[in-house]
Each structure stands twice: as structure tokens, then as C-alpha cells.
Design a protein around this motif. Structure first.
Motif, PDB file in Angstrom:
ATOM      1  N   LYS A 174     -38.043  55.442  29.726  1.00 56.77           N
ATOM      2  CA  LYS A 174     -36.638  55.072  29.908  1.00 56.77           C
ATOM      3  C   LYS A 174     -35.882  56.053  30.796  1.00 56.77           C
ATOM      4  O   LYS A 174     -34.685  55.856  31.065  1.00 56.77           O
ATOM      5  N   LEU A 175     -36.554  57.116  31.255  1.00 55.10           N
ATOM      6  CA  LEU A 175     -35.887  58.113  32.083  1.00 55.10           C
ATOM      7  C   LEU A 175     -35.539  57.541  33.451  1.00 55.10           C
ATOM      8  O   LEU A 175     -36.299  56.769  34.035  1.00 55.10           O
ATOM      9  N   LEU A 176     -34.374  57.938  33.937  1.00 52.49           N
ATOM     10  CA  LEU A 176     -33.916  57.503  35.257  1.00 52.49           C
ATOM     11  C   LEU A 176     -33.662  58.723  36.128  1.00 52.49           C
ATOM     12  O   LEU A 176     -33.407  59.826  35.617  1.00 52.49           O
ATOM     13  N   PRO A 177     -33.736  58.560  37.458  1.00 54.75           N
ATOM     14  CA  PRO A 177     -33.391  59.679  38.346  1.00 54.75           C
ATOM     15  C   PRO A 177     -31.955  60.130  38.113  1.00 54.75           C
ATOM     16  O   PRO A 177     -31.073  59.316  37.837  1.00 54.75           O
ATOM     17  N   VAL A 178     -31.729  61.423  38.174  1.00 56.85           N
ATOM     18  CA  VAL A 178     -30.394  61.994  38.026  1.00 56.85           C
ATOM     19  C   VAL A 178     -30.098  62.826  39.263  1.00 56.85           C
ATOM     20  O   VAL A 178     -30.787  63.817  39.524  1.00 56.85           O
ATOM     21  N   SER A 179     -29.104  62.406  40.031  1.00 65.23           N
ATOM     22  CA  SER A 179     -28.756  63.083  41.275  1.00 65.23           C
ATOM     23  C   SER A 179     -29.999  63.134  42.174  1.00 65.23           C
ATOM     24  O   SER A 179     -30.558  62.096  42.520  1.00 65.23           O
TER      25      SER A 179
END
Length: 420
Positions: A174-179
Motif C-alpha cells: 500500500k506504500l506510495l511515492p512521497v515527494s
């Protein structure tokens, strides 16, 4: 014989430290489990969930994936070599806390890089930290628990990594790119923060020895005198080598499974990464009970028969994914592996205290873990190379199953341990 729950207090002596009437040995064991959640669950086994996305973004082949896993084990070996020197001087509390902070620092570094060489270097540091958590937390149980409850206590400690697998299985997909950070980098950042929190908890609650809190070890007092020699005797070297070979087989075979089973599910079984993550989380859930189950079993039937039984189930788990691409076989393999995955480390740690005595348990466990780490180092690299040649990991799983049957024979050749 006292049961370790109620302790006599000497007049004029500081009352023993308890939390709500609970013997402090169980507080130490529970804290050890939380530390192992970070040291192994996040420091080692979350890697299997992060690997597919890391490989995709960095364009890694199977061999490079194996090399990255190998670097972690190099660090682990360094920790194993240094632990007999560091642990007696600084104790479990300081060593475990510093190791968790080292893991946090290395994960923080991995969260901000996409350089493969730098990732390898940082993952070496993660491995050092993992070894610096595992050995102290496992060996200190020989001080806090008599043999009657030692296996069960170590099983509780080894429940920690299972929660790390559960967390990574549900969170990583469920992790998404951050910045500017990729999804797998976000994962390392989250894990780094968790390690810092657990390091503070470890420093607050862990105690090196029952004497530190005016208590005796928990359990039934042994009928035979407890060995107090701080060094391994030369006469025990043959036994140590025997146990080491068994532990090396476990290290090689289980590491192949935990490193590549998610990759196999996505590649060979054509499962989505989210589905594979859910299945991986089931391994973690089942593994929470595996150490306690087999620790309890080995407390009652002996370490020798406990090891043989554990390797039998491991062999079946490996062969189910090695001999067929049947999806039901995969699920059966996952269930068996999850129920037995922490059995061998728990029984080995208990054996170190039983065969060599509490004072020499850390040195014995360090030697055994060195053999174990050697197996872990070779397993993924060999499996990655074979996968390059054949296109999948079937042969590696089959060879793991055969090796597990060899370990059964070696376990049955061990002499039954005396109560110490």
C-alpha cells in the motif's frame, strides 16, 4: 523446588522488581520480542516484500537481488564475530539498544538513495544491527529462565519477527511515492522511525541478569547443578560442530524461501503483488505461534526430537513449491512454513543453554549463529544463480527439501541433553 513465580525476599533486601505481580523474566522476554520485531522482522524479513519494487525501479536481475541480500548477511556475520567480545563487556541492554539505533540509521540512509552500491553498503550496517539484536536477546534468556521454561520463553522472543512480516505484508503493497522518494524508500523511512522508538523501549525495560532486579530465574529449579563455566570446553567442540552443521542447513534453506517466495508468487504463480503481500502476511501471522509451539514441544520431548520434527515439516514445505506449480500446494507450503519457521532458532538457542550452561550460552550461540549465517549467506546467492540458469526457483526449493531431510538424520544422531 520453587516454580519461579514466588520468590522469598531476604530481610533488609530491596524487593524484587515486578510489574503487576508478573515475574520480571516475562517482561524481559516480551521486550526481547519487540526488539526482534525490529531486528529481524523489519531489518531482515521486510526485505522480501520490498525486493520486487526495488528490483523493478533499480532494474536488478536475480543475481543482483541475491547479492543485496548477501550484503545483509555479511553484516550479520560481523556482528556474530564481535558479539563474544562486546556482549560480556556491555551487556544485552546496551548492545541491543545500540544495535537498534544502528538499524534505524542504515534504514534512514536507504530511504534517501537509489545507488545500488550504496544500498549494499547500508544493508551491511543493517545486518550488523540485526545480529546485535538477535544474539543478546536470545542468549539472555538462558540467564532469566531455567530449562523447564527456556524453550517457551525463546518462542515468545521469536514471535517478534512474525509481527514484522505481518506489518510488511500489509503495509508495503500500500506504500506510495512521497515527494522524490519511491514506495520502497518510504518503507525504509517508516521502519527507521519504528526502530528508534523500540530502541528507547529496550533501554528502559531490558535487564542483563536476574540479579540486577533481585530475582532468580523463572522455572523449576534443575535437579542437576547448573554449569557456570564462562568458556566453552574443548570436549564440547564436536557437539558444537554437529549443531552448527544442522543450523547451517536451516540457514541456507529457510533464507532461500523467505528471500524469493514473494518473487516466486508474483512470477511463477502469476499472483499480484498485493495478493502475494497478503499471503506473506499469513506467514507472519502463523510464525507468531511457531516459536512458542516448538519451544514448548522441545521443553517436553527434548531438543533432539524437536529439531527432527521441525525439519520434517520444513522439508514438506520446501518440496510443495519445488515439485509443483499447483496453487493449492503453494498455500499448503505457506501454512507449514509459517507454523514451523522459528522452530529451529528457538530450539538451537535453548540447546546452547542446555548443553553448555547459561554462562557459556552466549559464546555457544555465537558459534552456532556463525554457522547459521554462513548458510544464510550462501543460500540466496546460489538460488539466484540457479534461477538465472533455469528461469525460476523450483530446483532451489527441491534442494532445500532434500537438505532438510539430511538435517533430520543429523538431529537424530545428537545425544539427549541433560538437564542443567
Amino acid at each position: 523446588m520453587h516454580d519461579g513465580i514466588i520468590q522469598q525476599e531476604d530481610q533488609g533486601r530491596t524487593p524484587p522488581l515486578r510489574l503487576g505481580g508478573l515475574h520480571y523474566a516475562w517482561i524481559v522476554a516480551a521486550t526481547g520480542a519487540v526488539a526482534m520485531f525490529c531486528g529481524l522482522g523489519l531489518g531482515r524479513f521486510a526485505f522480501g516484500m520490498l525486493l520486487p519494487s526495488m528490483s523493478a525501479s533499480l532494474e536488478l536481475n536475480y543475481t543482483q537481488s541475491g547479492i543485496l541480500g548477501f550484503t545483509n548477511l555479511i553484516g550479520y556475520l560481523v556482528a556474530v564475530i564481535l558479539s563474544p567480545l562486546i556482549l560480556p563487556r556491555f551487556g544485552t541492554r546496551a548492545t541491543g539498544t545500540a544495535s537498534l539505533l544502528l538499524i534505524a540509521a542504515s534504514m534512514l540512509g536507504m530511504a534517501f538513495t537509489t545507488s545500488f552500491p550504496l544500498l549494499c553498503t547500508l544493508y551491511v550496517l543493517t545486518g550488523i544491527g540485526s545480529g546485535g539484536v538477535v544474539l543478546p536477546m536470545m542468549s539472555v534468556m538462558s540467564h532469566w529462565f531455567f530449562p523447564s521454561h527456556r524453550g517457551l520463553a525463546l518462542g515468545l522472543v521469536m514471535a517478534g519477527p512474525g509481527f514484522g512480516i505481518i506489518l510488511s505484508g500489509f503495509v508495503v503493497p500500500k506504500l506510495l511515492p512521497v515527494s522524490t522518494l519511491l514506495s520502497w524508500q518510504t518503507g525504509w523511512l517508516i521502519f527507521a522511525v519504528i526502530n528508534v522508538v523500540v530502541a528507547c523501549l529496550t533501554f528502559t525495560l531490558i535487564r542483563n541478569h536476574p540479579n540486577d532486579v533481585n530475582q532468580s530465574p523463572f522455572g523449576r529449579t534443575p535437579t542437576l547443578p547448573v554449569k557456570n563455566k564462562k568458556k566453552l570446553e574443548r570436549s564440547n567442540i564436536k557437539l558444537l560442530v554437529h549443531l552448527g552443521i544442522i543450523f547451517a542447513i536451516y540457514g541456507a534453506t529457510y533464507m532461500v524461501y523467505v528471500t524469493f517466495i514473494v518473487t516466486s508468487m508474483v512470477g511463477s504463480y502469476q499472483l499480484s503483488e498485493a495478493t502475494a503481500g497478503g499471503i506473506w502476511a499469513w506467514i507472519g501471522l502463523l510464525s507468531v505461534f511457531s516459536g512458542m509451539l516448538f519451544g514448548w514441544i522441545s521443553d517436553h520431548i527434548g531438543r533432539r526430537l524437536g529439531l527432527a520434527l521441525a525439519f520434517f515439516f520444513l522439508a514438506i514445505a520446501y518440496l510443495l513449491v519445488g515439485l509443483t506449480d499447483w496453487t493449492l500446494g503453494l498455500y499448503m507450503s505457506i501454512i507449514l512454513f509459517g507454523l514451523v519457521v522459528w522452530s529451529v532458532p528457538v530450539i538451537m538457542a535453548a540447546s546452547a543453554g542446555d548443553y553448555f550452561g547459561p554462562a557459556a550460552a552466549a559464546s555457544a550461540l555465537a558459534a552456532l549463529t556463525f554457522a547459521f549465517s554462513g548458510g544464510q549467506a550462501l543460500g540466496p546467492v546460489a538460488a539466484g544463480y540457479l534461477a538465472e540458469l533455469t528461469g525460476d526457483f523450483s530446483i532451489s526449493y527441491m534442494m532445500s527439501g532434500i537438505a532438510a531431510f539430511v538435517a533430520i538424520g543429523l538431529a537424530l544422531l545428537l545425544r539427549p541433553q541433560k538437564s542443567v
